[in-house]
Design a protein around this motif. Structure first.
Motif, PDB file in Angstrom:
ATOM      1  N   VAL A   2     -55.658  13.487  11.218  1.00  0.00           N
ATOM      2  CA  VAL A   2     -56.411  12.323  11.696  1.00  0.00           C
ATOM      3  C   VAL A   2     -57.879  12.741  11.794  1.00  0.00           C
ATOM      4  CG1 VAL A   2     -56.788  10.801  13.656  1.00  0.00           C
ATOM      5  CG2 VAL A   2     -54.465  11.399  13.001  1.00  0.00           C
ATOM      6  N   ILE A 290     -54.581  21.283  24.267  1.00  0.00           N
ATOM      7  CA  ILE A 290     -53.349  20.961  23.534  1.00  0.00           C
ATOM      8  C   ILE A 290     -53.164  21.870  22.322  1.00  0.00           C
ATOM      9  CG2 ILE A 290     -53.309  18.593  24.376  1.00  0.00           C
ATOM     10  CD1 ILE A 290     -54.254  17.627  21.674  1.00  0.00           C
ATOM     11  N   GLY A 291     -53.965  22.929  22.269  1.00  0.00           N
ATOM     12  CA  GLY A 291     -53.660  23.975  21.292  1.00  0.00           C
ATOM     13  C   GLY A 291     -54.659  24.156  20.167  1.00  0.00           C
ATOM     14  N   PRO A 368     -62.387  25.433  30.277  1.00  0.00           N
ATOM     15  CA  PRO A 368     -61.175  24.615  30.148  1.00  0.00           C
ATOM     16  C   PRO A 368     -60.874  23.782  31.389  1.00  0.00           C
ATOM     17  CG  PRO A 368     -60.634  26.955  30.325  1.00  0.00           C
ATOM     18  CD  PRO A 368     -62.114  26.869  30.184  1.00  0.00           C
TER      19      PRO A 368
ATOM     20  N   THR B  49     -54.555  23.077  40.864  1.00  0.00           N
ATOM     21  CA  THR B  49     -54.977  22.906  39.466  1.00  0.00           C
ATOM     22  C   THR B  49     -55.259  24.254  38.811  1.00  0.00           C
ATOM     23  OG1 THR B  49     -55.837  20.722  39.932  1.00  0.00           O
ATOM     24  CG2 THR B  49     -56.676  21.789  37.978  1.00  0.00           C
ATOM     25  N   LEU B  52     -52.079  25.648  37.792  1.00  0.00           N
ATOM     26  CA  LEU B  52     -51.596  24.950  36.590  1.00  0.00           C
ATOM     27  C   LEU B  52     -52.302  25.486  35.336  1.00  0.00           C
ATOM     28  CD1 LEU B  52     -49.598  22.474  36.274  1.00  0.00           C
ATOM     29  CD2 LEU B  52     -51.635  21.141  35.786  1.00  0.00           C
ATOM     30  N   MET B  53     -53.615  25.722  35.460  1.00  0.00           N
ATOM     31  CA  MET B  53     -54.369  26.233  34.314  1.00  0.00           C
ATOM     32  C   MET B  53     -53.933  27.644  33.951  1.00  0.00           C
ATOM     33  SD  MET B  53     -58.209  24.715  34.438  1.00  0.00           S
ATOM     34  CE  MET B  53     -58.688  25.229  36.030  1.00  0.00           C
ATOM     35  N   LEU B  58     -54.808  28.469  30.104  1.00  0.00           N
ATOM     36  CA  LEU B  58     -56.191  28.018  29.969  1.00  0.00           C
ATOM     37  C   LEU B  58     -57.140  28.904  30.767  1.00  0.00           C
ATOM     38  CD1 LEU B  58     -55.698  24.154  30.242  1.00  0.00           C
ATOM     39  CD2 LEU B  58     -56.376  25.425  28.214  1.00  0.00           C
ATOM     40  N   GLU B  78     -58.596  34.813  23.581  1.00  0.00           N
ATOM     41  CA  GLU B  78     -58.690  33.396  23.263  1.00  0.00           C
ATOM     42  C   GLU B  78     -58.226  33.069  21.833  1.00  0.00           C
ATOM     43  OE1 GLU B  78     -58.882  29.575  23.566  1.00  0.00           O
ATOM     44  OE2 GLU B  78     -58.967  30.901  25.290  1.00  0.00           O
ATOM     45  N   PRO B  82     -54.284  29.892  21.742  1.00  0.00           N
ATOM     46  CA  PRO B  82     -54.038  28.539  21.223  1.00  0.00           C
ATOM     47  C   PRO B  82     -52.675  28.355  20.545  1.00  0.00           C
ATOM     48  CG  PRO B  82     -56.300  29.149  20.802  1.00  0.00           C
ATOM     49  CD  PRO B  82     -55.613  30.369  21.349  1.00  0.00           C
ATOM     50  N   PRO B  83     -52.215  29.300  19.708  1.00  0.00           N
ATOM     51  CA  PRO B  83     -50.889  29.092  19.105  1.00  0.00           C
ATOM     52  C   PRO B  83     -49.769  29.043  20.156  1.00  0.00           C
ATOM     53  CG  PRO B  83     -52.071  30.870  17.984  1.00  0.00           C
ATOM     54  CD  PRO B  83     -52.865  30.517  19.183  1.00  0.00           C
ATOM     55  N   ARG B  85     -50.111  27.943  23.258  1.00  0.00           N
ATOM     56  CA  ARG B  85     -50.206  26.617  23.906  1.00  0.00           C
ATOM     57  C   ARG B  85     -49.570  25.554  23.012  1.00  0.00           C
ATOM     58  NH1 ARG B  85     -55.502  28.285  25.931  1.00  0.00           N
ATOM     59  NH2 ARG B  85     -56.590  27.329  24.198  1.00  0.00           N
ATOM     60  N   ARG B  86     -49.876  25.647  21.701  1.00  0.00           N
ATOM     61  CA  ARG B  86     -49.339  24.648  20.767  1.00  0.00           C
ATOM     62  C   ARG B  86     -47.808  24.673  20.760  1.00  0.00           C
ATOM     63  NH1 ARG B  86     -53.722  26.047  17.205  1.00  0.00           N
ATOM     64  NH2 ARG B  86     -52.470  27.593  16.127  1.00  0.00           N
ATOM     65  N   PHE B  91     -49.515  19.261  27.856  1.00  0.00           N
ATOM     66  CA  PHE B  91     -50.273  18.919  29.070  1.00  0.00           C
ATOM     67  C   PHE B  91     -50.321  17.404  29.276  1.00  0.00           C
ATOM     68  CE2 PHE B  91     -52.168  23.106  28.277  1.00  0.00           C
ATOM     69  CZ  PHE B  91     -52.234  23.622  29.559  1.00  0.00           C
ATOM     70  N   LEU B 110     -52.666  13.238  16.135  1.00  0.00           N
ATOM     71  CA  LEU B 110     -53.643  14.337  16.159  1.00  0.00           C
ATOM     72  C   LEU B 110     -53.013  15.599  16.752  1.00  0.00           C
ATOM     73  CD1 LEU B 110     -56.559  15.345  15.748  1.00  0.00           C
ATOM     74  CD2 LEU B 110     -57.064  14.547  18.046  1.00  0.00           C
ATOM     75  N   ALA B 111     -52.255  15.405  17.841  1.00  0.00           N
ATOM     76  CA  ALA B 111     -51.589  16.570  18.458  1.00  0.00           C
ATOM     77  C   ALA B 111     -50.566  17.172  17.499  1.00  0.00           C
ATOM     78  CB  ALA B 111     -50.915  16.141  19.754  1.00  0.00           C
ATOM     79  N   ASN B 113     -50.801  17.017  14.240  1.00  0.00           N
ATOM     80  CA  ASN B 113     -51.598  17.679  13.190  1.00  0.00           C
ATOM     81  C   ASN B 113     -51.966  19.097  13.611  1.00  0.00           C
ATOM     82  OD1 ASN B 113     -53.521  14.670  12.401  1.00  0.00           O
ATOM     83  ND2 ASN B 113     -51.507  15.314  11.723  1.00  0.00           N
ATOM     84  N   LEU B 114     -52.348  19.238  14.882  1.00  0.00           N
ATOM     85  CA  LEU B 114     -52.727  20.569  15.379  1.00  0.00           C
ATOM     86  C   LEU B 114     -51.541  21.530  15.320  1.00  0.00           C
ATOM     87  CD1 LEU B 114     -54.910  19.663  18.481  1.00  0.00           C
ATOM     88  CD2 LEU B 114     -55.685  20.768  16.390  1.00  0.00           C
TER      89      LEU B 114
END
Lengths: 374, 242
Positions: A2, A290-291, A368, B49, B52-53, B58, B78, B82-83, B85-86, B91, B110-111, B113-114
């Protein structure tokens, strides 16, 4: 994927239009100034570049083509005797005065060439027969200069420093750099229509014979002929351009304006992309959460820059074309070959990507915790 | 019993240093399993919070260790996070955090796609996820044209993109009326109970405690109390009985 970049850009239309205006401004300014600059540079050596000679022999310490000074024609015969010279020809360029229909006078540059060999002759004939210049004071003028010379037509008789001359034909693309119209005729006629004394020439054009190197023959000529300078075609062309570019500063002024356009465009685009990034900072934070990796975020910012660059370039070029049409009608020409247009597109891309660097830095340092703030 | 999915071992988070240092999370230890709906409650500024992070990769803890599916993640950089988290974490935010330029279905796509799911497959899955949260009717609406409850359903569908085993929700009912909020929490509880996910939710709303398997209470950066399902129901009925 997208296209968040595209959708974000078009979602905020006002900001997008502002950014486009900035890019268009830069594209128009760069295109016009680079186009005028290239035409300026091309004109500064237009005859040198079109004449089929490998070597130019000039008076000593000549500054450029338009400031040609006479020297003894005897050098021609000396040059012809140098090994490696296939042919050598006289070539004349002298300032003169054209009497206007209203009684005033216009400065012209009389160009004299050998009509038998046609070395140094105009290269694009719109009307007339070039052989006619063999006859008494028959001349060719360029179509771009007709207005300046009072709209003469082929067959009209005109007066040049008290001599009668007849227009035998019209050329195209032979516009003088200094603005004085070129008048082409035979070498013999040119002596009558200018202030160059008989027995003198202004240039000697030399063609190098097959099997000889241009540099080698040039060196030989320089050693043999005294009181003159010898240049290869490339050297003399660059010398003439360089004079107008660097010594007078005229070219630098044009280039500076192009650079200014690039800088102003970069600032406007940078400010717009940065403001857009700041406005969407929470979205970038969400993407991270979200990654998305930093590289994903960079891609979005760069994609925004590329979209802006492409749309800005396309619309900017349309505007530039309109401006160039107006300029052409006013007698101001630009030279914009395809590779230059591609280069300007490349500059536009670089400008937009360069303008994104601050935004990229910002998202790299993104906290973040931002995504959890209401 | 299988190994815990998420383990916090004496985890602390300190912001700043020297005299200006603020301890947001103080030596928290937790072991969290799949199939549980866990609530984290506590006053504002108690460190919910931040916790949670930390759990969502995060933030990095200042001290202590974090394990995600038995892999220590507290020291990862960092580029590596990301992988993770994906793959493992979805969240849900109080303010929805939807992309305003994208429609409901595009937000979910979009999510996906990531997570490497593109084209028709991404669209198909996005439609399925939106149907799962009861939002099949307003697929092509921009967030500005959706109600708060609908936005949170889109956010929930987005969190489920890529089928993460863990859902972390930060006060997802904070911007919703009580009825809509209850529906969202029921959906979250259902994700834990019927799909076996670990759903960890920060909330101020005591009315949803009856849906949780565990409730943690946090004060001044520390977990100060913990209630399991049975205790919780007793507390609720006890209050009601008074």
């Amino acid at each position: 994927m997208v296209s968040l970049a595209r959708k974000n850009l078009f979602h905020d239309r006002v900001r997008f239009v502002v950014a486009l205006l900035g890019i268009q401004f830069a594209v128009v300014l760069m295109t016009l100034q680079i186009g005028f600059f290239l035409k300026f540079m091309t004109n500064a050596s237009v005859l040198i570049d079109h004449i089929e000679a490998d070597i130019w022999i000039t008076a000593k310490n000549l500054k450029n083509f338009d400031f040609g000074l006479p020297f003894s024609e005897q050098k021609l015969y000396e040059a012809r005797r140098v090994p490696g010279v296939l042919w050598a020809e006289r070539f004349l360029m002298g300032f003169s005065y054209w009497k206007m229909p209203d009684g005033g006078q216009e400065t012209i540059q009389v160009i004299g060439f050998n009509p038998e060999t046609r070395i140094g002759a105009p290269w694009d004939i719109v009307e007339g027969n070039l052989d006619d210049v063999k006859y008494f004071t028959q001349i060719f003028i360029d179509e771009a200069d007709r207005e300046r010379l009072g709209f003469p037509r082929v067959g009209d008789e005109v007066e040049i420093i008290g001599q009668r001359a007849r227009i035998a034909g019209i050329t195209r693309g032979a516009k003088s750099f200094v603005g004085s119209p070129f008048v082409f005729t035979s070498f013999k006629n040119a002596l009558k229509l200018s202030f160059i004394p008989p027995g003198q020439t202004v240039y000697i054009l030399v063609k190098v014979a097959p099997g000889f190197s241009i540099e080698e023959v040039k060196e030989h000529l320089a050693r043999t002929l005294t009181g003159v300078d010898v240049y290869t075609k490339r050297e003399f062309s660059w010398k003439s351009r360089r004079y107008w570019l660097l010594v007078t500063g005229a070219g630098i002024a044009l280039l500076s304006t192009a650079l200014l356009g690039l800088l102003v465009g970069t600032v406007i685009v940078g400010q717009t992309i940065y403001a857009s990034t700041m406005e969407h900072l929470k979205e970038f934070g969400t993407l991270k959460a979200i990654g998305a990796s930093n590289a994903d975020l960079y891609r979005i910012i760069i994609a925004q820059a590329l979209i802006m660059a492409t749309v800005g370039y396309a619309t900017g070029m349309l505007l530039a074309r309109a401006f160039l049409n107006v300029a052409r009608r006013a007698g101001l020409e630009a030279y914009l070959p395809l590779e230059v247009l591609a280069g300007i597109f490349g500059l536009t891309l670089l400008m937009c990507i360069g303008a994104s660097i601050l935004s990229i830095y910002k998202v790299t340092k993104l906290d973040p915790a931002l995504v959890f703030r209401s | 019993m299988s190994a815990p999915w998420l383990v916090l071992d004496r985890v602390s988070k300190v912001y700043g240093d020297g005299t200006s240092a603020v301890v947001a999370v103080r030596e928290v230890s937790l072991e969290l399993q799949g199939g549980r709906f866990v609530l984290l409650m506590g006053p504002s500024g108690s460190g919910k919070t931040t916790l949670l992070m930390l759990m969502g990769c995060l933030l990095k803890p200042t001290q202590g260790r974090l394990f995600l599916f038995e892999r220590e993640i507290s020291a990862l950089d960092e580029r590596t996070l990301p992988p993770l988290r994906r793959r493992y974490i979805g969240f849900v935010f109080q303010t929805f955090n939807l992309f305003p330029a994208l429609t409901a279905v595009e937000n979910v796509e979009l999510a996906l796609n990531l997570k490497g799911i593109n084209g028709r497959e991404a669209r198909r899955r996005a439609l399925t996820l939106l149907a799962r949260v009861g939002l099949s009717e307003r697929l092509h609406f921009l967030p500005r044209d959706l109600s708060g409850g609908e936005k949170q359903r889109v956010a929930l569908a987005r969190a489920l993109a890529g089928d993460p085993p863990i859902i972390l929700a930060d006060e997802p009912t904070g911007m919703l009326d009580s009825r809509t909020g209850r529906q969202i929490v029921e959906l979250l509880a259902d994700l834990a109970h019927t799909e076996g996910r670990l759903v960890f939710m920060v909330t101020h709303d005591p009315r949803v405690r009856d849906l949780a398997d565990d409730v943690l209470f946090m004060e001044d950066g520390s977990i100060v109390a913990r209630e399991s399902t049975g205790d919780l129901r007793e507390v609720v009925s006890g209050k009601e009985g008074r």
